[in-house]
Design an enzyme around this catalytic site. Structure first.
Site, PDB file in Angstrom:
ATOM      1  N   ASP A  16       6.205  18.456   3.998  1.00 54.59           N
ATOM      2  CA  ASP A  16       5.825  17.570   2.905  1.00 54.59           C
ATOM      3  C   ASP A  16       4.378  17.085   2.969  1.00 54.59           C
ATOM      4  O   ASP A  16       3.678  17.046   1.966  1.00 54.59           O
ATOM      5  CB  ASP A  16       6.741  16.340   2.958  1.00 54.59           C
ATOM      6  CG  ASP A  16       7.578  16.271   1.708  1.00 54.59           C
ATOM      7  OD1 ASP A  16       7.890  17.345   1.136  1.00 54.59           O
ATOM      8  OD2 ASP A  16       7.911  15.132   1.296  1.00 54.59           O
ATOM      9  N   HIS A 242      -2.634   0.651   9.373  1.00 56.59           N
ATOM     10  CA  HIS A 242      -3.523   0.533   8.212  1.00 56.59           C
ATOM     11  C   HIS A 242      -4.149  -0.864   8.083  1.00 56.59           C
ATOM     12  O   HIS A 242      -5.349  -1.002   7.937  1.00 56.59           O
ATOM     13  CB  HIS A 242      -2.774   0.870   6.922  1.00 56.59           C
ATOM     14  CG  HIS A 242      -2.077   2.207   6.945  1.00 56.59           C
ATOM     15  ND1 HIS A 242      -2.544   3.272   7.662  1.00 56.59           N
ATOM     16  CD2 HIS A 242      -0.945   2.644   6.329  1.00 56.59           C
ATOM     17  CE1 HIS A 242      -1.734   4.322   7.486  1.00 56.59           C
ATOM     18  NE2 HIS A 242      -0.752   3.962   6.680  1.00 56.59           N
ATOM     19  N   LYS A 336       7.643  -3.512   0.874  1.00 54.89           N
ATOM     20  CA  LYS A 336       8.085  -2.419  -0.003  1.00 54.89           C
ATOM     21  C   LYS A 336       8.965  -3.007  -1.096  1.00 54.89           C
ATOM     22  O   LYS A 336       9.493  -4.101  -0.946  1.00 54.89           O
ATOM     23  CB  LYS A 336       8.904  -1.412   0.809  1.00 54.89           C
ATOM     24  CG  LYS A 336       8.074  -0.702   1.859  1.00 54.89           C
ATOM     25  CD  LYS A 336       8.496   0.755   2.006  1.00 54.89           C
ATOM     26  CE  LYS A 336       7.495   1.515   2.829  1.00 54.89           C
ATOM     27  NZ  LYS A 336       6.762   2.530   2.094  1.00 54.89           N
TER      28      LYS A 336
HETATM   29  C1  BG6 Z   1       2.019   5.565   5.026  1.00 56.69           C
HETATM   30  C2  BG6 Z   1       3.361   4.939   5.162  1.00 56.69           C
HETATM   31  O1  BG6 Z   1       1.351   5.572   6.252  1.00 56.69           O
HETATM   32  O2  BG6 Z   1       1.253   4.840   4.096  1.00 56.69           O
HETATM   33  C3  BG6 Z   1       4.067   4.895   3.829  1.00 56.69           C
HETATM   34  O3  BG6 Z   1       4.150   5.671   6.082  1.00 56.69           O
HETATM   35  C4  BG6 Z   1       3.194   4.217   2.810  1.00 56.69           C
HETATM   36  O4  BG6 Z   1       5.303   4.220   3.930  1.00 56.69           O
HETATM   37  C5  BG6 Z   1       1.801   4.823   2.806  1.00 56.69           C
HETATM   38  O5  BG6 Z   1       3.801   4.384   1.541  1.00 56.69           O
HETATM   39  C6  BG6 Z   1       0.850   4.071   1.905  1.00 56.69           C
HETATM   40  O6  BG6 Z   1      -0.325   4.811   1.722  1.00 56.69           O
HETATM   41  P1  BG6 Z   1      -1.107   4.686   0.343  1.00 56.69           P
HETATM   42  O7  BG6 Z   1      -2.320   5.526   0.557  1.00 56.69           O
HETATM   43  O8  BG6 Z   1      -0.198   5.166  -0.724  1.00 56.69           O
HETATM   44  O9  BG6 Z   1      -1.428   3.239   0.196  1.00 56.69           O
END
Ligand code: BG6
Length: 481
Positions: A16, A242, A336
């Site tokens: 994926d 992040h 979420k």
């Molecule tokens: C990923 C997480 O690292 O980051 C996901 O595993 C999340 O759960 C995603 O949805 C969010 O990334 P972006 O770029 O869509 O903000």
């Protein structure tokens, strides 16, 4: 820097991540002129696919905004080939190595340049890293780099164990750990924004700043991947990585230069100044069915353990113990299945203290990472006209209107380009991982242990648990109009 005839190998090519992110990013780089047609791209995975089948799989995810870019798709796909092979025995790797050698011979390169992108689950990635080193590394006949994706461990012990396996194989110099948030335009803008604007340096401290909030909101739940998410939770999924990356760039001291090690040294220093988290000052939640019943609750997912206390929403407040930030609460918030999708930084400044104005708002700087990159500063100004009253307005830099003819790359495009150029600035260093895991591990142990609090319920599509506004207020963030 890698030269034109680089060979890029995407491991997990049939999965994926490769389909949705890695190949589209490579196409994006090609489309924008950052990858030449003499680059060779090899997909590698266990699935028995033909080259054509791989191409058909990945093509629908390419972005083709113009007529020209539509025509580039076939040209790009010609650069992509596929090898099917096991991850744990030599054959596939030997075949891969001889394929690369044939490419190199055909293009008469002096040095072999190889980039390995591991779009793989953690269960196989050390095996692949070891076999690559053994059978496909060009040794002193060229250069190799390897990109790996999170999760980099599950807690401090597993992250260190992983590091221990990788370190003897791949040097820190060859290793690129992706945190895709570091490739986002607004995150890349944090360093220039902070350090190229002198007036900001003067007020970027606890004399002027009252509180900081970094928040991540997603409008969808864990649909389809609940089983996977259940052992991860929102804190590991987006906060430890992040949001922490955003935090360090936002709060670190000025690096001695902007080269990768100098920047990462400052990030590490900042991380070391973070006090252990106060586990009693966290707000955790788990989503339930949406109010209209159309969206399922977290526990409705059959792949989730019944009665799971997995956290899908969390707020925590931390303190940075240094001269600059002492006393400024930093709230991290992530969830979420909320009412909207948005990632932003909010910095509230101290209120005006000379008593001339009553009931005015704090200045607030908002840096919106997504969607629609923007920065705006909430200002108090006189309402224009006969009135003498004061109202809040915004100094607004919205990228959509200001930079409408600029191409803003996808995070993965930006990062793969950095890696091709040999620039480590936007990749995670091993010591960053160590410190962030040592901060998060005790909290995670508590939230997953026998005394874990029960997460507060919040409906799918709502703002979060009922206690949220109160929590933010208690920790120094006030909602203002
Ligand atoms: C990923 C997480 O690292 O980051 C996901 O595993 C999340 O759960 C995603 O949805 C969010 O990334 P972006 O770029 O869509 O903000």
């Amino acid at each position: 820097e890698f030269k034109e005839d680089t060979v890029i190998v995407v491991f997990g090519a049939s999965g994926d991540l490769a389909k949705k992110k890695t190949f589209p990013a490579l196409f994006g780089l090609f489309r924008e002129g950052f990858l030449s047609s003499s680059t060779r791209i090899i997909g590698y995975a266990r699935s028995k696919l033909t080259e054509e089948e791989l191409r058909t799989r990945i093509k629908p995810y390419f972005k083709t905004p113009t007529e020209k870019s539509k025509a580039q798709v076939d040209e790009f796909l010609k650069m992509v080939t596929y090898i099917s092979g096991p991850y744990d025995t030599p054959e596939g790797y030997q075949k891969l190595n001889s394929t690369i050698e044939e490419y190199d011979a055909a293009s008469k390169v002096k040095e072999s340049h190889r980039l390995f992108y591991l779009a793989l689950p953690p269960s196989v990635f050390t095996t692949v890293a070891a076999n690559l080193k053994r059978y496909v590394h060009p040794g002193d006949k060229g250069i190799a780099r390897i990109i790996i994706e999170k999760p980099f461990g599950h807690d401090l012990a597993s992250a260190q164990a992983l590091q221990k396996e990788l370190a003897p194989l791949w040097s820190e110099d060859e290793l690129y750990r992706i945190d895709h948030y570091l490739g986002k335009e607004m995150v890349k803008n944090l360093v220039p924004f902070r350090f190229a604007n002198n007036f900001l340096s003067a007020c970027w401290n606890n004399n002027f700043i009252k509180s900081i909030q970094i928040s991540f909101k997603e409008p969808f739940g864990t649909e389809g991947r609940g089983g996977y998410f259940d052992s991860i939770g929102i804190i590991r999924d987006v906060m430890q990585n992040h949001l922490f990356q955003v935090l360090t760039l936002l709060m670190m001291e000025r690096p001695v230069s902007f080269d990768a090690e100098a920047v990462r040294d400052e990030k590490v220093r900042l991380l070391k100044s973070i006090k252990p988290f106060d586990k009693d000052n966290v707000l955790v939640g788990q989503y339930t069915r949406s109010e209209d019943g159309s969206k399922p609750g977290y526990l409705d997912d059959e792949t989730v353990k019944p009665g799971s206390k997995c956290v899908t929403f969390a707020c925590l407040t931390l303190q940075v113990e240094n001269e600059r930030w002492q006393g400024v609460p930093v709230i991290l918030r992530a969830g979420k299945a909320l009412n909207e999708g948005k990632v932003e930084i909010r910095i509230q400044f101290r209120e005006n203290s000379n008593g001339m104005f009553k009931d005015i708002n704090r200045n607030e700087l908002v840096i919106r990472i997504q969607p629609d990159e923007a920065m705006y500063m909430k200002m108090n100004t006189k309402v224009p006209g006969i009135s003498n009253s004061i109202a809040v307005t915004e100094l607004d830099l919205s990228y959509k209107s200001r930079y409408s003819n600029f191409y803003i790359p996808e995070a993965y495009e930006s990062l793969i380009r950095d890696c091709l150029r040999g620039d480590h600035s936007n990749f995670v260093r091993d010591d960053e991982l160590d410190i962030s895991w040592s901060l998060f591990t005790p909290l995670l142990n508590y939230l997953e242990g026998p005394d874990a609090p029960t997460p507060q319920p919040y409906a799918y599509g709502s703002r979060g648990p009922a206690g949220l506004t109160d929590y933010l207020k208690r920790n120094g963030y006030v909602f203002q109009n």
